[in-house]
Design a protein around this motif. Structure first.
Motif, PDB file in Angstrom:
ATOM      1  N   TYR A  61      47.583  50.700  49.359  1.00  0.00           N
ATOM      2  CA  TYR A  61      48.305  51.351  50.448  1.00  0.00           C
ATOM      3  C   TYR A  61      48.655  50.288  51.478  1.00  0.00           C
ATOM      4  O   TYR A  61      47.847  49.405  51.768  1.00  0.00           O
ATOM      5  CB  TYR A  61      47.426  52.429  51.091  1.00  0.00           C
ATOM      6  CG  TYR A  61      48.076  53.102  52.264  1.00  0.00           C
ATOM      7  CD1 TYR A  61      49.136  53.978  52.084  1.00  0.00           C
ATOM      8  CD2 TYR A  61      47.650  52.854  53.565  1.00  0.00           C
ATOM      9  CE1 TYR A  61      49.750  54.595  53.149  1.00  0.00           C
ATOM     10  CE2 TYR A  61      48.259  53.477  54.641  1.00  0.00           C
ATOM     11  CZ  TYR A  61      49.305  54.338  54.428  1.00  0.00           C
ATOM     12  OH  TYR A  61      49.915  54.939  55.487  1.00  0.00           O
ATOM     13  N   ILE A  63      50.680  49.756  55.397  1.00  0.00           N
ATOM     14  CA  ILE A  63      51.285  50.353  56.577  1.00  0.00           C
ATOM     15  C   ILE A  63      51.807  49.218  57.452  1.00  0.00           C
ATOM     16  O   ILE A  63      51.172  48.167  57.577  1.00  0.00           O
ATOM     17  CB  ILE A  63      50.275  51.234  57.362  1.00  0.00           C
ATOM     18  CG1 ILE A  63      50.947  51.913  58.550  1.00  0.00           C
ATOM     19  CG2 ILE A  63      49.067  50.446  57.780  1.00  0.00           C
ATOM     20  CD1 ILE A  63      50.080  52.930  59.250  1.00  0.00           C
ATOM     21  N   GLU A  73      54.438  58.376  59.486  1.00  0.00           N
ATOM     22  CA  GLU A  73      53.712  57.739  58.403  1.00  0.00           C
ATOM     23  C   GLU A  73      53.534  58.735  57.266  1.00  0.00           C
ATOM     24  O   GLU A  73      53.228  59.897  57.490  1.00  0.00           O
ATOM     25  CB  GLU A  73      52.336  57.270  58.887  1.00  0.00           C
ATOM     26  CG  GLU A  73      51.513  56.606  57.800  1.00  0.00           C
ATOM     27  CD  GLU A  73      50.117  56.214  58.266  1.00  0.00           C
ATOM     28  OE1 GLU A  73      49.402  55.595  57.473  1.00  0.00           O
ATOM     29  OE2 GLU A  73      49.737  56.552  59.406  1.00  0.00           O
ATOM     30  N   THR A  75      51.141  58.943  54.115  1.00  0.00           N
ATOM     31  CA  THR A  75      49.929  58.284  53.613  1.00  0.00           C
ATOM     32  C   THR A  75      49.841  58.377  52.087  1.00  0.00           C
ATOM     33  O   THR A  75      48.814  58.719  51.530  1.00  0.00           O
ATOM     34  CB  THR A  75      48.671  58.871  54.270  1.00  0.00           C
ATOM     35  OG1 THR A  75      48.620  60.272  53.976  1.00  0.00           O
ATOM     36  CG2 THR A  75      48.668  58.638  55.767  1.00  0.00           C
ATOM     37  N   LEU A  78      46.801  57.645  49.689  1.00  0.00           N
ATOM     38  CA  LEU A  78      45.539  57.957  50.362  1.00  0.00           C
ATOM     39  C   LEU A  78      45.313  59.457  50.295  1.00  0.00           C
ATOM     40  O   LEU A  78      44.725  59.969  49.370  1.00  0.00           O
ATOM     41  CB  LEU A  78      45.551  57.450  51.808  1.00  0.00           C
ATOM     42  CG  LEU A  78      45.655  55.932  51.984  1.00  0.00           C
ATOM     43  CD1 LEU A  78      45.753  55.575  53.448  1.00  0.00           C
ATOM     44  CD2 LEU A  78      44.465  55.247  51.354  1.00  0.00           C
ATOM     45  N   ASN A  80      48.100  61.597  51.093  1.00  0.00           N
ATOM     46  CA  ASN A  80      49.456  62.137  50.909  1.00  0.00           C
ATOM     47  C   ASN A  80      49.897  63.081  52.022  1.00  0.00           C
ATOM     48  O   ASN A  80      50.399  64.162  51.774  1.00  0.00           O
ATOM     49  CB  ASN A  80      49.576  62.820  49.546  1.00  0.00           C
ATOM     50  CG  ASN A  80      49.429  61.831  48.415  1.00  0.00           C
ATOM     51  OD1 ASN A  80      49.951  60.721  48.491  1.00  0.00           O
ATOM     52  ND2 ASN A  80      48.702  62.211  47.390  1.00  0.00           N
ATOM     53  N   GLN A 100      46.441  59.596  65.125  1.00  0.00           N
ATOM     54  CA  GLN A 100      47.408  60.216  64.238  1.00  0.00           C
ATOM     55  C   GLN A 100      47.559  61.682  64.611  1.00  0.00           C
ATOM     56  O   GLN A 100      46.576  62.409  64.685  1.00  0.00           O
ATOM     57  CB  GLN A 100      46.955  60.070  62.783  1.00  0.00           C
ATOM     58  CG  GLN A 100      46.841  58.613  62.395  1.00  0.00           C
ATOM     59  CD  GLN A 100      46.153  58.409  61.061  1.00  0.00           C
ATOM     60  OE1 GLN A 100      45.223  59.120  60.728  1.00  0.00           O
ATOM     61  NE2 GLN A 100      46.607  57.421  60.315  1.00  0.00           N
TER      62      GLN A 100
END
Length: 139
Positions: A61, A63, A73, A75, A78, A80, A100
């Motif tokens: 993953y 970012i 974002e 994910t 991770l 999703n 987040q």
């Protein structure tokens, strides 16, 4: 700005990861796989732009974000989730923190360096996972 987080870091401890993943709503099968993984973090920085890669033998993953700017974002790889993210570099304690905003309450993380170790604290809906990484000696 925080102490440099840049480099390649190998996981040496992972406390409360199962409960954290459960709070995210990740199923038991995927949690069992994730608990067996030894993660590697690769962190790069160019000015206020960060790239954080989480690598494993199962999934990877990455970012990329600029500090202080909100962004969307996904994910993928991770949990999703599509989430709106606010990031900020905090001078106190030399932490790079992220909150987040999405369907889960009180979700985010903080990275910081103490000595030769990278610390990552993940939190979601009251669960806190603490991971520690040591700088890769081949770097």
């Amino acid at each position: 700005m925080p102490t440099s987080l840049c480099g390649t870091w190998d996981m040496i401890s992972n406390v409360n990861f199962d409960a954290y993943m459960n709070a995210l709503g990740i199923g038991v099968y995927l949690r069992k796989i994730a608990l067996r993984l030894k993660l590697r973090k690769v962190i790069e920085q160019q000015g206020d732009q960060y790239i954080i890669k989480t690598l494993s033998t199962f999934r990877n993953y990455a970012i990329s974000f600029k500090t202080g700017q909100e962004f969307e974002e996904f994910t993928k790889g991770l949990d999703n989730r599509h989430i709106k993210v606010r990031t900020d570099v905090v001078n106190v304690g030399n932490k790079l923190t992220c909150e987040q905003v999405g369907e889960k309450k009180n979700r985010g993380w903080a990275h910081w360096v103490e000595g030769d170790k990278l610390h990552l604290e993940l939190h979601c809906d009251g669960e806190v996972c603490k991971q520690v990484f040591k700088k890769n000696v081949n770097e």
